[in-house]
Enzyme design. Sequence first.
Site, PDB file in Angstrom:
ATOM      1  N   HIS A  21      -2.273 -13.330  -0.213  1.00 13.02           N
ATOM      2  CA  HIS A  21      -3.605 -13.705   0.272  1.00 13.02           C
ATOM      3  C   HIS A  21      -3.609 -15.095   0.903  1.00 13.02           C
ATOM      4  O   HIS A  21      -4.648 -15.560   1.371  1.00 13.02           O
ATOM      5  CB  HIS A  21      -4.612 -13.646  -0.879  1.00 13.02           C
ATOM      6  N   HIS A  71       0.816  -1.219   0.000  1.00 14.27           N
ATOM      7  CA  HIS A  71       0.000   0.000   0.000  1.00 14.27           C
ATOM      8  C   HIS A  71       0.849   1.268   0.000  1.00 14.27           C
ATOM      9  O   HIS A  71       0.384   2.318  -0.446  1.00 14.27           O
ATOM     10  CB  HIS A  71      -0.952   0.002   1.196  1.00 14.27           C
ATOM     11  N   ASP A  92       7.878   5.844   0.255  1.00 18.31           N
ATOM     12  CA  ASP A  92       8.316   6.997   1.038  1.00 18.31           C
ATOM     13  C   ASP A  92       7.577   7.141   2.363  1.00 18.31           C
ATOM     14  O   ASP A  92       7.616   8.196   3.003  1.00 18.31           O
ATOM     15  CB  ASP A  92       8.168   8.280   0.225  1.00 18.31           C
TER      16      ASP A  92
END
Length: 336
Positions: free
Chosen positions: A203, A77, A85
């Site tokens: 997953h 994500h 960053d």
Amino acid sequence: MGSKALFFFALLSFSALSCLIKTSSASDNQNEQDPGLVMNFYKDSCPQAEDIIKEQVRLLYKRHKNTAFSWLRNIFHDCAVQSCDASLLLDSTRRSLSEKEMDRSFGMRNFRYIETIKEAVERECPGVVSCSDILVLSARDGIASVRGPYIPLKTGRRDGRRSRAEILEQYLPDHNESMSVVLDRFASMGIDTPGLVALLGSHSVGRTHCVKLVHRLYPEVDPALNPDHVEHMLYKCPDSIPDPKAVQYVRNDRGTPMILDNNYYRNILDNKGLLQVDHQLATDKRTKPYVKKMAKSQAYFFKEFSRAIKILSENNPLTGTKGEIRKQCNLVNKLH
């Protein structure tokens, strides 16, 4: 050749050589200032950094098993949205919304434990180790804690100063989007088809909240789902409109829910994938061959998974003098 011509030729050669030396010197100086990402970046500035992070991940996993899934989800994500960053970790301010509060980040948690790791590192080396490197290294060690491969990763990232919430949906694919969109999003980071298939093997661990599943169960059950698995899904998700604040979920892999392994691929080939993207992965002609190969060989899965994680972790990082080293991971320094 006359003496004047010889002199002029020598002068040109000397000028070209001088220019080459200056260019080389400037390039060397630039490399000294910004080595980019390297292995063991903190070997001189904070030799214990990686050991501290690894120990903190171990202690947190011992107390809170689900932290390992959080570290793994964090790296995707954060790094998939333009740059590795640590923009994911920033809190909302009056001027900007946090990435953590967007729908694509639904179910993400344990951010406070990143601060626990940061505080431990700061006690040893104040103002040296970036939150973005902590995020990446905690993912590396989290993967290993759920019996995944140990993946050597480079460090040297610096922290961004702004949230990227407004562009999140341009980069993070939704679980209901077409496989073409998903492939394109990953390709933009340099991750090819086997790399995508391997990363979705994440997953294999963790859980999926019912709010992300009910469209496959209500008002009618998706006929693509394995009937033997539907009963369990309905039991875990009994409401067609579940309360998003309620902890209702289905384990991604009932067989080995706490182990990162290739059981995920066998499940989705057996129509037991929870999300639409899982089903597409096992049926799309572009991805199915790799699903079948990873279902047969965990070694192949781990090889492609490790390669993809490395590419993901090196997606457009801030290095050198760009960005900053945050004092606190949820705030830029000017707000600290």
